[in-house]
Enzyme design. Structure first.
Site, mmCIF file in Angstrom:
data_model
loop_
_atom_site.group_PDB
_atom_site.id
_atom_site.type_symbol
_atom_site.label_atom_id
_atom_site.label_comp_id
_atom_site.label_asym_id
_atom_site.label_seq_id
_atom_site.Cartn_x
_atom_site.Cartn_y
_atom_site.Cartn_z
ATOM 1 N N HIS A 18 0.738 -1.283 0.131
ATOM 2 C CA HIS A 18 0.000 0.110 -0.185
ATOM 3 C C HIS A 18 0.902 1.343 -0.023
ATOM 4 O O HIS A 18 0.430 1.982 -0.688
ATOM 5 C CB HIS A 18 -0.966 0.117 1.363
ATOM 6 C CG HIS A 18 -1.821 1.377 1.344
ATOM 7 N ND1 HIS A 18 -1.405 2.146 2.376
ATOM 8 C CD2 HIS A 18 -2.736 1.810 0.676
ATOM 9 C CE1 HIS A 18 -2.055 3.651 2.064
ATOM 10 N NE2 HIS A 18 -3.198 2.970 1.170
ATOM 11 N N TYR B 78 -0.735 6.732 -6.554
ATOM 12 C CA TYR B 78 -1.690 7.554 -6.161
ATOM 13 C C TYR B 78 -1.260 9.113 -5.963
ATOM 14 O O TYR B 78 -1.621 10.245 -6.921
ATOM 15 C CB TYR B 78 -2.536 7.381 -4.730
ATOM 16 C CG TYR B 78 -3.487 8.335 -4.416
ATOM 17 C CD1 TYR B 78 -4.767 8.142 -4.859
ATOM 18 C CD2 TYR B 78 -3.310 9.266 -3.294
ATOM 19 C CE1 TYR B 78 -5.836 8.903 -4.271
ATOM 20 C CE2 TYR B 78 -4.271 9.775 -2.771
ATOM 21 C CZ TYR B 78 -5.411 9.897 -3.379
ATOM 22 O OH TYR B 78 -6.420 10.709 -3.020
ATOM 23 N N HIS C 128 -2.170 -8.365 -9.967
ATOM 24 C CA HIS C 128 -2.501 -9.531 -9.151
ATOM 25 C C HIS C 128 -2.980 -10.736 -10.215
ATOM 26 O O HIS C 128 -2.738 -11.648 -10.068
ATOM 27 C CB HIS C 128 -3.673 -9.209 -8.264
ATOM 28 C CG HIS C 128 -3.293 -8.805 -6.900
ATOM 29 N ND1 HIS C 128 -2.853 -7.404 -6.875
ATOM 30 C CD2 HIS C 128 -3.166 -9.400 -5.692
ATOM 31 C CE1 HIS C 128 -2.721 -7.121 -5.339
ATOM 32 N NE2 HIS C 128 -2.954 -8.337 -4.922
#
Length: 489
Positions: free
Chosen positions: A366, A374, A401
């Site tokens: 993250h 981001y 993924h």
């Protein structure tokens, strides 16, 4: 007086009582009695014949069920014993109704150390480790050398342009090594799933670390060429970054004072135990259910039942992956390197919203997505398109993924892509952080159970379908079309 032509005859009642009933002419009763006796004997014979036929069909059906159960639980590397159905029929005893029958059998979840699945999954592991060596050497040498070429002092112009071009060429070669080499080895040598996991996880990890190092170091290098005097990163700090459990490059990290080697050994032992337990779950709860599912006619009921059956092993696998990698593996390396910041995850199990779950499930990944997808997306878009930047994070994460699943399993079946990008994206924007309370946590866990069941069920069906129904001719559409949709042998 009795009426003429009739008399009263006694017969037994339901309780053995004698009761009288009128009877007709004696001769008619005498002729009718043999017909009734013959008819009763005929009905008894028909009933006996029907019972024998039903018992024979039931015995044959039970024999077939037993034979299919034996076939659905094969031992890898050993041929199944050929037991004829007639022998099963001959040795079967008559049914005992509802009486308890005791036989020698094991519990379903009894721990039996059968290493066939483990040996198959980690087959050709030495080849995967040998392939990792040039991948790691390329990551150690190329990004740092490219940075030195760009940071070398000297007059500008053609010389610096040549050095910059050489650095870019080295990075292109480095990306080719990381992207092409593991894929070529996995496809050419048909590596099994666990060996492929080693390659693909290292491939993604080294790519993310290379990008983070260049993203953090290049701006300072360019400012140094402008005269601001920023110090270039040292090679030792870069080498330490390649091994420490973080994807964000910094010159220094908080360090602990000593190394607890018993803590390191305990974490590695727990990670190995999780791997063994994962193989046990697959062998006991997934293989017997999905091994022969493609050989049965497709039905919506069977699909729904298989998904519900896969929810329990699916959530087990999720928890094992979390504990083995995000806790045991990363903590072991953090302890060996005296890496102080060990918040690799937060209390994601208490999340009441999916945005919080995504932030706390894997803090290491993250942080990378937040910093380089981001925030950089907001910088490129002017700081106002937060929704677009968040969508970019979901897109990058979903594609990576899905690529990992495709690499490990050896086929393209975009279940993860759809669940992560479409379903996960919708849940991220609908179950936002304003929702609190235990009910939302229960709802989150419900979606996790259901999502894991869908993944395990569909991927297992596709795995066995591609082995039961191989392509007669390899084509592009044959490779990307799910085989489980049409394979029913």
């Amino acid at each position: 007086m009795e009426p003429r032509g009739c008399h009263l005859r006694k017969r037994d009642g339901p309780k053995g009582e004698q009761e009288e009933r009128p009877s007709g002419d004696g001769n008619a009763e005498t002729h009718r009695a043999p017909d009734l006796v013959q008819w009763s004997q005929h009905m008894e014979a028909v009933k006996t014949q029907l019972l024998e036929q039903a018992q024979g069909q039931l015995t044959e059906l039970l024999d077939r069920v037993m034979w299919e159960a034996v076939q659905s639980y094969p031992q890898q590397g050993r041929p199944l014993p050929s037991i004829p159905l007639d022998s099963l029929s001959r040795t079967r005893e008559p049914p005992l109704g509802k009486q308890k029958v005791f036989v020698i059998r094991k519990s379903l979840l009894e721990l039996v150390l059968e290493f066939d699945l483990l040996i198959f999954s980690f087959g050709q592991l030495p080849l995967a480790l040998v392939t990792w060596i040039p991948m790691f050497l390329s990551t150690v040498l190329v990004p740092y050398q490219a940075l030195r070429l760009w940071a070398r002092p000297g007059p500008g112009g053609v010389a610096w342009a040549l050095r910059a071009g050489l650095g870019c060429s080295l990075l292109a070669a480095h990306a080719a090594v990381l992207c092409v080499l593991p894929v070529h080895v996995a496809v050419a040598h048909q590596l099994p799933p666990a060996s492929r996991c080693v390659l693909v996880f290292e491939q993604v990890r080294l790519l993310m670390k290379s990008y983070s190092f260049l993203r953090e170091a290049v701006p300072g290098t360019l400012r140094a060429r402008g005269g601001e005097g920023t110090r270039d990163p040292s090679f030792s700090s870069y080498l330490y970054f390649l091994f420490c459990p973080t994807l964000i490059y910094r010159e220094t990290y908080p360090r602990t004072s000593n190394i607890r080697w018993n803590y390191v050994a305990k974490n590695f032992a727990q990670a190995l135990g999780c791997v063994l337990y994962a193989c046990f779950i697959l062998g006991r709860l997934c293989v017997p259910v999905f091994a022969n599912m493609s050989r049965e006619p497709f039905s919506t009921r069977a699909l729904v039942l298989s998904i519900l059956h896969a929810t329990l092993p699916g959530i087990f696998m999720l928890l094992l992956i979390f504990f083995a990698f995000l806790h045991c593996w990363l903590n072991a390396f953090a302890e060996m390197l005296r890496f102080g910041d060990r918040m690799f995850y937060r209390d994601w199990w208490n999340s009441t919203s999916f945005p919080n779950f995504y932030r706390t499930w894997n803090v290491v990944v993250h942080d990378w997505l937040y910093s380089y997808v981001y925030q950089d997306g907001l910088w490129l878009l002017g700081g106002r398109a937060r929704g677009a930047a968040m969508l970019g994070v979901f897109l990058v994460s979903a594609v990576v993924h899905e690529y990992i699943f495709c690499f490990v399993l050896g086929f393209f079946y975009p279940v993860m892509l759809m669940l992560f990008l479409v379903v996960g994206g919708l849940l991220n924007f609908t179950m936002h952080d304003q929702h609190t309370g235990p009910a939302w946590n229960v709802l989150m866990w419900t979606f996790l159970f259901l999502g894991q069941g869908i993944q395990v069920s569909l991927y297992c069906q596709e795995w066995y379908a591609r082995r039961h129904c191989p392509l007669p001719q390899i084509t592009f559409w044959g490779l990307v079309t799910p085989r489980s949709w049409s394979c029913h042998t």
